[in-house]
Design a protein around this motif. Sequence first.
Motif, PDB file in Angstrom:
ATOM      1  N   GLY A 135      43.089  40.113  37.085  1.00 40.10           N
ATOM      2  CA  GLY A 135      43.741  41.050  36.396  1.00 40.10           C
ATOM      3  C   GLY A 135      43.720  40.799  35.056  1.00 40.10           C
ATOM      4  O   GLY A 135      43.162  39.421  34.512  1.00 40.10           O
ATOM      5  N   PHE A 171      40.024  38.344  31.580  1.00 43.11           N
ATOM      6  CA  PHE A 171      40.350  38.042  33.030  1.00 43.11           C
ATOM      7  C   PHE A 171      40.867  37.332  32.929  1.00 43.11           C
ATOM      8  O   PHE A 171      40.810  35.689  32.451  1.00 43.11           O
ATOM      9  CB  PHE A 171      38.968  38.531  33.225  1.00 43.11           C
ATOM     10  N   LYS A 202      36.074  39.752  29.150  1.00 43.40           N
ATOM     11  CA  LYS A 202      36.262  40.742  30.712  1.00 43.40           C
ATOM     12  C   LYS A 202      34.601  41.119  30.651  1.00 43.40           C
ATOM     13  O   LYS A 202      34.288  42.090  31.646  1.00 43.40           O
ATOM     14  CB  LYS A 202      37.671  41.347  29.193  1.00 43.40           C
ATOM     15  N   HIS A 247      32.440  44.087  31.343  1.00 44.22           N
ATOM     16  CA  HIS A 247      32.239  44.862  32.771  1.00 44.22           C
ATOM     17  C   HIS A 247      32.819  45.090  33.620  1.00 44.22           C
ATOM     18  O   HIS A 247      32.676  45.654  34.271  1.00 44.22           O
ATOM     19  CB  HIS A 247      30.623  45.345  32.351  1.00 44.22           C
ATOM     20  N   TYR A 248      33.170  43.886  34.125  1.00 39.53           N
ATOM     21  CA  TYR A 248      33.889  43.340  34.622  1.00 39.53           C
ATOM     22  C   TYR A 248      34.507  43.937  35.182  1.00 39.53           C
ATOM     23  O   TYR A 248      35.539  44.679  34.693  1.00 39.53           O
ATOM     24  CB  TYR A 248      34.202  41.971  35.024  1.00 39.53           C
ATOM     25  N   ARG A 249      35.569  44.055  36.247  1.00 37.72           N
ATOM     26  CA  ARG A 249      36.601  44.369  36.936  1.00 37.72           C
ATOM     27  C   ARG A 249      37.616  43.810  38.105  1.00 37.72           C
ATOM     28  O   ARG A 249      37.006  43.184  38.421  1.00 37.72           O
ATOM     29  CB  ARG A 249      36.168  46.185  37.949  1.00 37.72           C
ATOM     30  N   LYS A 250      38.795  44.388  38.317  1.00 37.26           N
ATOM     31  CA  LYS A 250      39.933  43.817  39.165  1.00 37.26           C
ATOM     32  C   LYS A 250      39.476  43.617  40.155  1.00 37.26           C
ATOM     33  O   LYS A 250      38.899  44.902  41.017  1.00 37.26           O
ATOM     34  CB  LYS A 250      41.521  44.436  38.951  1.00 37.26           C
ATOM     35  N   GLN A 290      36.831  41.941  41.935  1.00 34.33           N
ATOM     36  CA  GLN A 290      35.565  41.964  42.395  1.00 34.33           C
ATOM     37  C   GLN A 290      35.287  40.130  42.068  1.00 34.33           C
ATOM     38  O   GLN A 290      35.957  39.294  41.355  1.00 34.33           O
ATOM     39  CB  GLN A 290      34.890  42.705  40.401  1.00 34.33           C
ATOM     40  N   GLU A 312      26.010  38.437  38.579  1.00 36.21           N
ATOM     41  CA  GLU A 312      26.854  39.340  39.648  1.00 36.21           C
ATOM     42  C   GLU A 312      27.373  39.247  40.951  1.00 36.21           C
ATOM     43  O   GLU A 312      28.311  39.412  41.472  1.00 36.21           O
ATOM     44  CB  GLU A 312      26.764  40.640  38.817  1.00 36.21           C
TER      45      GLU A 312
END
Length: 496
Positions: free
Chosen positions: A438, A447, A461, A463-466, A468, A489
């Motif tokens: 998060g 993040f 952060k 374009h990554y997401r929680k 991942q 990635e």
Amino acid sequence: MSHAGDLLFLLCSIQPSMNQFGATKWIDESRQGTALQPEEEASATSSRKCYIESYGCQMNFNDSEIVAAILKEQGYGLTTDAAQADLVLINTCAIREKAEQTVRKRLQEFKSLKKNKADMLVGVLGCMAERLRHRLLEEEKLVDLVVGPDAYRSLPALIAEAESGQKAVNVLLSREETYADISPVRLNSNGVTAFVSIMRGCNNMCTFCVVPFTRGRERSRSPQSILRECEELFEQGYREVTLLGQNVDSYYWIDPQTQQATTFAQLLEMVAQINPWLRVRFSTSHPKDITDEVLYTMARYPNICKYIHLPVQSGSTRILQLMNRTYTREGYLKKVERIREILPDCGLSTDIIAGFCTETEADHQETLSLMDICEYDMAYMFMYSERPGTLAARRYKDDVPQEVKKRRLQEIVEKERTLALKNMQKEVGKVRTVLIEGPSKRSDQDFCGRTDQNKMVVFPKKHYRKGQYVNVHITGCTAATLLGEVVEETIPEMVT
Ligand code: 5AD
Ligand code: SF4
């Protein structure tokens, strides 16, 4: 030796700020006394509202989520505002610094809330329940119900009793209760990492420790119920589970039908096989019980995190014997050597007590030198605090003066900081796979997530997401955090 005054002077711990990140089992300072957060605040139409405040270790926080599940069945909604609640519960810890004063102070505050809400019920749960029940319930009349850690299923009946004006108590310990069939209500959660209790209680009888008395005999939960809970978590989007127990290596389940046994190593393997994208951690290991089989299982599965919390308590064999830890300094060091052989890149943390009964300067120096040899990534460090009813309280004199305990603890803390920083610096330049948990606490542009070895990493952060996995090139560090940049990635295959 028990002294009434010492009841008020409970466990003193010093934990460097970095520990809040590495914490898996033990006390996360920043979470003490937090109220269980509902997904949404109980609406005005909820028939009854409950407020639950928790103290202590991760297992205790987990227990609060079990309590929330039991109460939800009864139609209770959760609230974070005690003043709004029909039922106020405080889940207590018996090992925690100043635990009793804090609880008493909170109970006084709740008592004054009751003045405006006459039908509000106040209850004490958890590890302090048994010892304080007479005082809180009968003498000081601060609470309406007292419920020990194995009696949460009886909460609805106890609430009904309390509503009818009776004092409701159940502090019986059980040999069987594991709450196996109850899915904890996952609250205060980041939606990525979760804790799963696999056993309760402890049979070890370390002489300083109150846990065997407050949480009772050790018992394991069925592997089927653990697997089901972990599978459900994965389906809900969680990507890491931490298997919790006071002594996970003595996990042992015998199937009543087939008589087939499941050991901890086998359980670990089963959980790792749920999905290669589900990380598995565990805590706490006992140096006398951790087996090569567990270490080889860890080595075989890339998704079992390479991190072991292995409490040593003291570096002196004489003190370890007085503590009834059942291993020597050399025995402990052999285990650490084994870990390094089988898992060369494994994070290692520990618990240390300064100033146990009869500890000399030479014993203390042995603790410091053992820390150097083990090169810990992190440690939870405590001053010895005599706990009423423990074997040490009955057998030995708490004879190390307070200033000496304090100074030794300080030296241990300084050693820990030096070792931790050195280990963080070794990470700079490496590429580590990180599970994104998060936003970082300090900046919403960043993040945070942990490496396999349990080190917290902060990175931009983009374009990554929680939830991942990302590969992060570590470019810098503080004593608490690694700093980095995501480099690619796609991450290496989790299955060998
Ligand atoms: N005094 C100081 N530290 C204690 N711990 C447990 N009991 C005591 C006590 N009476 C510490 C031990 C244990 C951790 C959970 O808490 O280091 O591993
Ligand atoms: Fe306490 Fe020892 Fe059991 Fe840990 S292993 S909970 S220190 S008795």
